[in-house]
Design a protein around this motif. Structure first.
Motif, PDB file in Angstrom:
ATOM      1  N   SER A 175       0.848  -1.184   0.000  1.00  0.00           N
ATOM      2  CA  SER A 175       0.000   0.000   0.000  1.00  0.00           C
ATOM      3  C   SER A 175       0.890   1.243   0.000  1.00  0.00           C
ATOM      4  CB  SER A 175      -0.917   0.009   1.223  1.00  0.00           C
ATOM      5  OG  SER A 175      -0.145  -0.007   2.416  1.00  0.00           O
ATOM      6  N   GLY A 176       0.339   2.357  -0.436  1.00  0.00           N
ATOM      7  CA  GLY A 176       1.103   3.585  -0.446  1.00  0.00           C
ATOM      8  C   GLY A 176       1.996   3.712  -1.663  1.00  0.00           C
ATOM      9  N   PRO A 177       2.636   4.883  -1.813  1.00  0.00           N
ATOM     10  CA  PRO A 177       3.479   5.121  -2.989  1.00  0.00           C
ATOM     11  C   PRO A 177       4.767   4.308  -2.946  1.00  0.00           C
ATOM     12  CG  PRO A 177       3.623   6.951  -1.448  1.00  0.00           C
ATOM     13  CD  PRO A 177       2.548   6.046  -0.928  1.00  0.00           C
ATOM     14  N   ILE A 178       5.295   3.990  -4.119  1.00  0.00           N
ATOM     15  CA  ILE A 178       6.571   3.288  -4.240  1.00  0.00           C
ATOM     16  C   ILE A 178       7.643   4.327  -4.551  1.00  0.00           C
ATOM     17  CG2 ILE A 178       7.866   1.552  -5.537  1.00  0.00           C
ATOM     18  CD1 ILE A 178       5.152   0.217  -6.129  1.00  0.00           C
ATOM     19  N   PRO A 179       8.685   4.451  -3.718  1.00  0.00           N
ATOM     20  CA  PRO A 179       9.718   5.470  -3.956  1.00  0.00           C
ATOM     21  C   PRO A 179      10.409   5.287  -5.302  1.00  0.00           C
ATOM     22  CG  PRO A 179       9.903   4.552  -1.737  1.00  0.00           C
ATOM     23  CD  PRO A 179       8.919   3.694  -2.472  1.00  0.00           C
ATOM     24  N   GLU A 180      10.880   6.396  -5.854  1.00  0.00           N
ATOM     25  CA  GLU A 180      11.630   6.356  -7.101  1.00  0.00           C
ATOM     26  C   GLU A 180      13.030   5.807  -6.853  1.00  0.00           C
ATOM     27  OE1 GLU A 180      11.717  10.270  -8.665  1.00  0.00           O
ATOM     28  OE2 GLU A 180       9.548  10.389  -9.000  1.00  0.00           O
ATOM     29  N   PRO A 181      13.723   5.325  -7.898  1.00  0.00           N
ATOM     30  CA  PRO A 181      15.119   4.887  -7.725  1.00  0.00           C
ATOM     31  C   PRO A 181      15.984   6.034  -7.210  1.00  0.00           C
ATOM     32  CG  PRO A 181      14.260   4.232  -9.876  1.00  0.00           C
ATOM     33  CD  PRO A 181      13.253   5.160  -9.290  1.00  0.00           C
ATOM     34  N   ALA A 182      16.937   5.700  -6.347  1.00  0.00           N
ATOM     35  CA  ALA A 182      17.840   6.716  -5.810  1.00  0.00           C
ATOM     36  C   ALA A 182      19.057   6.920  -6.692  1.00  0.00           C
ATOM     37  CB  ALA A 182      18.275   6.324  -4.399  1.00  0.00           C
ATOM     38  N   THR A 183      19.449   5.879  -7.429  1.00  0.00           N
ATOM     39  CA  THR A 183      20.610   5.956  -8.319  1.00  0.00           C
ATOM     40  C   THR A 183      20.205   5.422  -9.682  1.00  0.00           C
ATOM     41  OG1 THR A 183      21.391   3.760  -7.626  1.00  0.00           O
ATOM     42  CG2 THR A 183      22.206   5.659  -6.376  1.00  0.00           C
ATOM     43  N   HIS A 184      21.127   5.503 -10.625  1.00  0.00           N
ATOM     44  CA  HIS A 184      20.805   5.091 -11.996  1.00  0.00           C
ATOM     45  C   HIS A 184      21.915   4.197 -12.566  1.00  0.00           C
ATOM     46  CE1 HIS A 184      18.369   8.690 -11.243  1.00  0.00           C
ATOM     47  NE2 HIS A 184      17.488   8.110 -12.035  1.00  0.00           N
ATOM     48  N   PRO A 185      22.122   3.031 -11.959  1.00  0.00           N
ATOM     49  CA  PRO A 185      23.166   2.122 -12.460  1.00  0.00           C
ATOM     50  C   PRO A 185      22.703   1.375 -13.702  1.00  0.00           C
ATOM     51  CG  PRO A 185      22.061   1.153 -10.590  1.00  0.00           C
ATOM     52  CD  PRO A 185      21.459   2.512 -10.765  1.00  0.00           C
ATOM     53  N   VAL A 186      23.676   1.006 -14.538  1.00  0.00           N
ATOM     54  CA  VAL A 186      23.394   0.233 -15.742  1.00  0.00           C
ATOM     55  C   VAL A 186      24.393  -0.922 -15.815  1.00  0.00           C
ATOM     56  CG1 VAL A 186      23.242   0.222 -18.249  1.00  0.00           C
ATOM     57  CG2 VAL A 186      22.464   2.227 -16.964  1.00  0.00           C
ATOM     58  N   ALA A 187      23.895  -2.139 -15.860  1.00  0.00           N
ATOM     59  CA  ALA A 187      24.731  -3.320 -16.037  1.00  0.00           C
ATOM     60  C   ALA A 187      24.896  -3.599 -17.525  1.00  0.00           C
ATOM     61  CB  ALA A 187      24.089  -4.512 -15.334  1.00  0.00           C
ATOM     62  N   PRO A 188      25.851  -4.435 -17.907  1.00  0.00           N
ATOM     63  CA  PRO A 188      25.942  -4.829 -19.318  1.00  0.00           C
ATOM     64  C   PRO A 188      24.634  -5.443 -19.803  1.00  0.00           C
ATOM     65  CG  PRO A 188      27.905  -5.518 -18.123  1.00  0.00           C
ATOM     66  CD  PRO A 188      26.940  -5.026 -17.093  1.00  0.00           C
ATOM     67  N   ARG A 189      24.241  -5.088 -21.017  1.00  0.00           N
ATOM     68  CA  ARG A 189      22.986  -5.615 -21.549  1.00  0.00           C
ATOM     69  C   ARG A 189      23.108  -7.119 -21.748  1.00  0.00           C
ATOM     70  NH1 ARG A 189      20.523  -2.512 -26.511  1.00  0.00           N
ATOM     71  NH2 ARG A 189      22.186  -3.523 -27.679  1.00  0.00           N
ATOM     72  N   PRO A 190      22.129  -7.886 -21.266  1.00  0.00           N
ATOM     73  CA  PRO A 190      22.191  -9.348 -21.407  1.00  0.00           C
ATOM     74  C   PRO A 190      21.968  -9.777 -22.852  1.00  0.00           C
ATOM     75  CG  PRO A 190      20.635  -8.668 -19.700  1.00  0.00           C
ATOM     76  CD  PRO A 190      20.973  -7.452 -20.494  1.00  0.00           C
ATOM     77  N   ALA A 191      22.012 -11.083 -23.057  1.00  0.00           N
ATOM     78  CA  ALA A 191      21.610 -11.641 -24.346  1.00  0.00           C
ATOM     79  C   ALA A 191      20.172 -11.234 -24.641  1.00  0.00           C
ATOM     80  CB  ALA A 191      21.735 -13.161 -24.311  1.00  0.00           C
ATOM     81  N   GLU A 192      19.841 -11.169 -25.916  1.00  0.00           N
ATOM     82  CA  GLU A 192      18.495 -10.774 -26.321  1.00  0.00           C
ATOM     83  C   GLU A 192      17.829 -11.964 -27.009  1.00  0.00           C
ATOM     84  OE1 GLU A 192      20.750  -7.001 -27.783  1.00  0.00           O
ATOM     85  OE2 GLU A 192      18.584  -6.639 -28.098  1.00  0.00           O
ATOM     86  N   ILE A 193      16.900 -12.596 -26.302  1.00  0.00           N
ATOM     87  CA  ILE A 193      16.259 -13.816 -26.788  1.00  0.00           C
ATOM     88  C   ILE A 193      14.749 -13.652 -26.704  1.00  0.00           C
ATOM     89  CG2 ILE A 193      16.120 -16.322 -26.582  1.00  0.00           C
ATOM     90  CD1 ILE A 193      18.702 -16.239 -24.941  1.00  0.00           C
ATOM     91  N   SER A 194      14.082 -13.827 -27.809  1.00  0.00           N
ATOM     92  CA  SER A 194      12.627 -13.780 -27.828  1.00  0.00           C
ATOM     93  C   SER A 194      12.045 -15.169 -27.593  1.00  0.00           C
ATOM     94  CB  SER A 194      12.120 -13.231 -29.167  1.00  0.00           C
ATOM     95  OG  SER A 194      10.720 -13.425 -29.297  1.00  0.00           O
ATOM     96  N   GLN A 195      11.175 -15.270 -26.618  1.00  0.00           N
ATOM     97  CA  GLN A 195      10.491 -16.540 -26.383  1.00  0.00           C
ATOM     98  C   GLN A 195       9.511 -16.856 -27.503  1.00  0.00           C
ATOM     99  OE1 GLN A 195       8.414 -14.672 -22.858  1.00  0.00           O
ATOM    100  NE2 GLN A 195       6.818 -16.169 -23.402  1.00  0.00           N
ATOM    101  N   MET A 196       9.089 -15.831 -28.239  1.00  0.00           N
ATOM    102  CA  MET A 196       8.046 -16.007 -29.245  1.00  0.00           C
ATOM    103  C   MET A 196       8.548 -16.748 -30.482  1.00  0.00           C
ATOM    104  SD  MET A 196       5.878 -14.782 -27.330  1.00  0.00           S
ATOM    105  CE  MET A 196       4.501 -15.180 -28.403  1.00  0.00           C
ATOM    106  N   LEU A 197       9.861 -16.969 -30.590  1.00  0.00           N
ATOM    107  CA  LEU A 197      10.411 -17.714 -31.714  1.00  0.00           C
ATOM    108  C   LEU A 197      10.552 -19.200 -31.400  1.00  0.00           C
ATOM    109  CD1 LEU A 197      13.133 -15.184 -32.926  1.00  0.00           C
ATOM    110  CD2 LEU A 197      10.762 -15.437 -33.695  1.00  0.00           C
ATOM    111  N   ALA A 198      10.164 -19.582 -30.201  1.00  0.00           N
ATOM    112  CA  ALA A 198      10.212 -20.993 -29.813  1.00  0.00           C
ATOM    113  C   ALA A 198       9.018 -21.740 -30.417  1.00  0.00           C
ATOM    114  CB  ALA A 198      10.212 -21.115 -28.293  1.00  0.00           C
ATOM    115  N   ASN A 199       8.961 -23.027 -30.157  1.00  0.00           N
ATOM    116  CA  ASN A 199       7.838 -23.848 -30.617  1.00  0.00           C
ATOM    117  C   ASN A 199       6.520 -23.174 -30.226  1.00  0.00           C
ATOM    118  OD1 ASN A 199       5.745 -25.873 -30.667  1.00  0.00           O
ATOM    119  ND2 ASN A 199       7.356 -27.430 -30.758  1.00  0.00           N
TER     120      ASN A 199
END
Length: 313
Positions: free
Chosen positions: A135-159
């Motif tokens: 309940s109540g408001p969710i605080p905004e992020p205090a910092t703005h870190p960025v990790a290396p972008r992971p692999a990009e895999i679409s589940q929609m191309l699977a069976n």
């Protein structure tokens, strides 16, 4: 509550204050963890990662409240394992991967039993508890870190028979594959299949699959950005379990969802950087979502996350 061996402690991005004293039993190892009293409306999620115990190890969590026992399924699940009932009643209900506290319970402890020949040498055991709904408001992020972008895999191309059901293993595969790599997620998908239900989304099976590929991991129940920022600052993406109503998450490939997993790899300004496996192709997996809308989709209900890190030896 987090517990780990001394080698694991510095590798996980969140604080781990304690180790466990495993006790030998017939065919395995057991530990008993006292818990504080649990409030009505809480969600309790235990998690165990055994990255060096091999595929033959299995485990089970049992919540004990007074003389009552509430049992989660043995992991890994099997269609041939016959187990006694889960013990659900008006006070506590068991889901496939968590305990739902319906009425306040006291005198509580959690028992974990591992079936393995040797005492767990490397392990990460966590116990997360929070209200199912914030309940109540969710605080905004205090910092703005960025990790290396992971692999990009679409589940929609699977069976097509399973494409809409494998966001959990595909998100896990994206983190395991590492930055900039598009890889076959089939092994993780197979690991995450639950023969009892036909589902692919059980949280502990994703953690187990990561462990089999040399990753420590845990299911954490988060209530805000603090632990996410700590993980991203350690260059570790976080897998988020989200749900949202129609048109509540601008830019999503899904208009709405009752449950979906994505990979969060950064925060920039008022946006969250996400790899969303529901994208129609690999090239559209990386997306930016409004931070406020994403926080509502993630933290308001359950706030579940997979946190994974390589198990250095």
């Amino acid at each position: 509550m987090r517990f780990a061996d001394v080698e694991t402690v510095p590798q996980y991005p969140l604080e781990i204050p304690d180790a466990l004293n495993w006790q030998g039993t017939d065919g395995g190892w057991r530990v008993d963890i006292p818990l504080p009293d649990l409030e009505a409306g809480a969600l309790l999620t235990p998690s165990l990662s055994l990255p060096t115990s091999g595929p033959g190890a299995s485990y089970r969590f049992v919540l004990m409240a007074g003389e009552r026992e509430y049992r989660l399924p043995t992991i890994p699940t099997t269609a041939h394992r016959k187990e006694s009932g889960d013990g659900s009643d008006r006070r506590v209900r068991t889901a496939l991967d968590c305990f739902l506290i319906e009425q306040a319970v006291q005198d509580v402890h959690l028992q974990c039993t591992v079936s393995a020949a040797a005492e767990p040498a490397r392990y990460l055991l966590t116990v997360s508890c929070r209200p199912r709904e914030l309940s109540g408001p969710i605080p905004e992020p205090a910092t703005h870190p960025v990790a290396p972008r992971p692999a990009e895999i679409s589940q929609m191309l699977a069976n097509p028979r399973i494409a809409n059901r494998i966001c959990s293993p595909v998100s896990t595969a994206m983190v395991i594959a590492g930055p900039g790599v598009s890889t076959e997620a089939g092994r993780v998908v197979r690991d995450c299949f639950d023969p009892l239900t036909g589902m692919y989304g059980l949280w502990p099976l994703a953690i187990r699959s990561a462990a089999l590929q040399g990753y420590l991991g845990a299911v954490e129940l988060l209530s805000g950005w603090t632990d996410v920022e700590a993980s991203l600052e350690a260059a570790l993406p976080v897998i988020a379990s989200i749900r949202f109503d129609a048109d509540a998450l601008p830019g999503s490939p899904q208009r709405k969802t009752a449950g979906h997993l994505v990979v969060v790899y950064g925060i920039e300004g008022d946006e969250v950087l996400v790899c969303d496996p529901a994208a129609p192709n690999h090239g559209s997996v990386s997306r930016r979502y409004p931070a406020a809308a994403f926080a509502e989709a993630w933290f308001r209900h359950r706030g579940a996350a997979y946190m994974l890190t390589p198990c250095a030896t």
